[in-house]
Scaffold this active site. Sequence first.
Site, mmCIF file in Angstrom:
data_model
loop_
_atom_site.group_PDB
_atom_site.id
_atom_site.type_symbol
_atom_site.label_atom_id
_atom_site.label_comp_id
_atom_site.label_asym_id
_atom_site.label_seq_id
_atom_site.Cartn_x
_atom_site.Cartn_y
_atom_site.Cartn_z
ATOM 1 N N SER A 1 -6.654 -2.092 1.552
ATOM 2 C CA SER A 1 -6.892 -1.386 0.436
ATOM 3 C C SER A 1 -7.464 -2.140 -1.024
ATOM 4 C CB SER A 1 -5.483 -0.713 -0.370
ATOM 5 O OG SER A 1 -5.255 0.404 0.554
ATOM 6 N N GLU B 1 -13.990 -5.758 8.506
ATOM 7 C CA GLU B 1 -12.559 -5.351 9.102
ATOM 8 C C GLU B 1 -12.501 -4.164 9.776
ATOM 9 O OE1 GLU B 1 -9.792 -4.203 5.959
ATOM 10 O OE2 GLU B 1 -11.149 -5.107 4.525
ATOM 11 N N ARG C 1 -10.953 2.908 11.200
ATOM 12 C CA ARG C 1 -12.286 2.941 10.157
ATOM 13 C C ARG C 1 -12.590 1.535 10.321
ATOM 14 N NH1 ARG C 1 -10.565 3.042 5.309
ATOM 15 N NH2 ARG C 1 -11.413 1.204 4.889
ATOM 16 N N ASN D 1 -9.579 -0.933 10.000
ATOM 17 C CA ASN D 1 -8.440 -0.069 9.717
ATOM 18 C C ASN D 1 -7.979 0.745 10.616
ATOM 19 O OD1 ASN D 1 -8.064 -0.838 6.596
ATOM 20 N ND2 ASN D 1 -10.361 -0.437 6.872
ATOM 21 N N GLU E 1 0.825 -1.195 -0.001
ATOM 22 C CA GLU E 1 -0.069 0.022 -0.043
ATOM 23 C C GLU E 1 0.763 1.349 0.052
ATOM 24 O OE1 GLU E 1 -3.644 -0.467 2.787
ATOM 25 O OE2 GLU E 1 -2.730 -2.037 3.433
ATOM 26 N N GLY F 1 -6.886 5.557 5.516
ATOM 27 C CA GLY F 1 -6.288 6.397 4.256
ATOM 28 C C GLY F 1 -6.742 7.776 4.722
ATOM 29 N N TYR G 1 -9.609 4.705 -4.834
ATOM 30 C CA TYR G 1 -8.652 5.892 -5.043
ATOM 31 C C TYR G 1 -8.630 6.737 -6.003
ATOM 32 C CZ TYR G 1 -6.775 3.408 -0.729
ATOM 33 O OH TYR G 1 -6.893 2.560 0.566
ATOM 34 N N ASP H 1 -15.497 -1.322 8.756
ATOM 35 C CA ASP H 1 -16.273 -1.576 7.540
ATOM 36 C C ASP H 1 -17.496 -2.437 7.887
ATOM 37 O OD1 ASP H 1 -14.318 0.212 6.292
ATOM 38 O OD2 ASP H 1 -13.086 -1.495 5.498
#
Length: 326
Positions: free
Chosen positions: A153, A278, A262, A280, A21, A284, A223, A264
Amino acid sequence: MSQFATQFGKVGVLFGGRSAEREVSLMSGSGVLKALRIKGVDAHAFDPAERGIAELAAEKFDRVFIALHGRYGEDGTLQGVLEQLGIPYTGSGVMASSIGMDKVMSKRIWINHGLPTPRFLTLDAKGATAEELRTVPDELGLPLMLKAPHEGSTIGISKVQGYSDMQSGFALCAKYDEVVLAEEFISGRELTVPVLGKGREARALPIVEIRAPQGNYDYQNKYFSDDTQYFCPAPLDEALTKRIQSLAVRAFNALGCAGWARVDFMLRAADNEPFLLEINTSPGMTGHSLVPMAAKAAGVSYEDLCVEILRMADLDLKPTQDWKPA
């Protein structure tokens, strides 16, 4: 000297790194570095892929903002280095970072806490036989998802539509990890919930709903594409919104996360039941990223968000009172 320069001292923004990443991390870190400097923070760029631990120690940073994603930055390894150096850092500590980076371990802990997550099984990336692969759809149904559990990602992920897709999907994921996660596919709406704080002080930001072209929220659509649609706050009724935000905070605390993350979700179309996918722990911070989007919906600018995250920088393993770093 600005208020924040005095308050935070010399700040390192760690980005780039050696993970798959890296490209995203370079974008995140550049944004964070610019934002902190706009706010008057004495911020300096540091790429661990180009400079070693000795140089990190020599910089004598008072604290660091971790804008690294994936392995060697989000998985607890760098956090351990910073603990040894006595440098406060943003985000979760060593153990929570390590667990959060592992989708399988995260799911096991969530299940232990009674939190909803799709059914799953694990496959040996090097030793799974063709016969084992053929039985996976029988157990989890079709379609199903195959994932490299230590990547982010949407790297190392494959949707299996039929039995004939299992071998190629498995081969793709096995390139990235020693274990492949096979997961029940939840058909519905894709949601994400940023969380800020720690323990009882942790709070959820507004929910973001993601609607990608053909439902494919892959690396390109995440992205670089302008075709992906984002709705924030997500169009959900108040009760469901609060329920999902509460689940996000519970998931965050179950893993021992701190600072920011974050979470999800998939919201099953058939009955509006949410499922944790999951977490994070170093999300990002690019122009397409979701944490800044949610913060903006809550009235917090990108620059103020960066400062708030930096303010929460801490050491996970508190040193004894008389210990001082060299």
